[in-house]
Design a protein around this motif. Sequence first.
Motif, short mmCIF file in Angstrom:
data_model
loop_
_atom_site.label_atom_id
_atom_site.label_comp_id
_atom_site.label_asym_id
_atom_site.label_seq_id
_atom_site.Cartn_x
_atom_site.Cartn_y
_atom_site.Cartn_z
N SER A 146 -0.28 -7.47 1.60
CA SER A 146 0.72 -6.44 1.32
C SER A 146 0.88 -5.53 2.53
N ASP A 147 2.11 -5.14 2.77
CA ASP A 147 2.47 -4.17 3.81
C ASP A 147 3.31 -3.08 3.16
N TYR A 163 10.22 19.41 9.19
CA TYR A 163 9.00 18.73 8.80
C TYR A 163 9.33 17.33 8.30
N PHE A 164 8.57 16.36 8.77
CA PHE A 164 8.63 15.02 8.22
C PHE A 164 7.23 14.44 8.23
N GLY A 165 7.02 13.46 7.39
CA GLY A 165 5.71 12.81 7.31
C GLY A 165 5.87 11.39 6.80
N GLY A 166 4.82 10.58 7.03
CA GLY A 166 4.88 9.20 6.58
C GLY A 166 3.57 8.49 6.81
N GLY A 167 3.59 7.20 6.57
CA GLY A 167 2.39 6.40 6.75
C GLY A 167 2.69 4.92 6.65
N GLU A 168 1.72 4.11 7.11
CA GLU A 168 1.84 2.65 7.04
C GLU A 168 0.50 2.09 6.57
N THR A 169 0.57 1.07 5.71
CA THR A 169 -0.63 0.46 5.15
C THR A 169 -0.51 -1.06 5.19
N ASP A 203 -5.91 -1.42 6.50
CA ASP A 203 -5.70 -0.41 7.53
C ASP A 203 -4.58 0.52 7.07
N GLU A 204 -4.75 1.80 7.35
CA GLU A 204 -3.73 2.77 7.00
C GLU A 204 -3.67 3.86 8.06
N ILE A 205 -2.47 4.32 8.35
CA ILE A 205 -2.28 5.45 9.24
C ILE A 205 -1.25 6.38 8.62
#
Length: 263
Positions: A146-147, A163-169, A203-205
Amino acid sequence: RYSYKTSVNLPISDQLAVKVAGVMSGRDGIVENLGTGKDFGEKDNDAHRLDVRWKPSDEVTVDYAYDRSNMQETATYYQSTTPGPTTGIPQLDFLTAVVPHKKGRSDTCTAFNFPSHYADIESHSLIVNWELENMTIKSITAQRDSDYSANQDFSAGAPFTLYFGGGETEHKQFTQELQFIGDAADSRFNYVAGFYYFEEEGDEITYNNSGTSNGYTIDNSAWALFGQGTYTPDGFDQKLHLTLGLRYSEDSREAEHINIAGG
């Protein structure tokens, strides 16, 4: 907005059968984005599955399944419909001043950072059954990848990025199980025994415009031996059942957190 669902069964022969299924859905955005990316509230999702059954003999059955899901959605546009009151806090009053307010809802806005939610999930499974005279051997194999990513621009509609935010897994998982199922002593003794293995990596950021990112990694595995038996004596009208089960397992867990200043 649109959606559809369909499935087709295909009996190829006496030994082989195939089933294909799919679903799709989506809709246009609710608030037009004049900046980077798609319109807010836009969705485009689909999922598909393939099942195959093969019986090369009366004793052996092989079942294979594949599925994949893909989801692409744009975040909801959060907006204030009336001017905010004076708070006495300079930062909040400044935000109220630079973000346009009006009665009713805005049909358009401007995003500086691509606002999106994305997920892609793919899996395989293979089940093999081999039926002997007094025992069935069963193998279960599965894998899932999964991505996922998300990016939210909370300053959309402002004249510049606030302001902005996010992430990837990313995540991968694999399992293997082997079972021995049978009976003995004129079916008075029934048992199941086997082996199980599991592993996963991830992995996550996460990030935002404050200049700090957080990274996470995991690496886990486990294995086990198990067995259970049930014996039914001839007496007591065969209403007495004696069951004993044992399991031994080992687990390995690793996790790491990385803070990246200025990343």
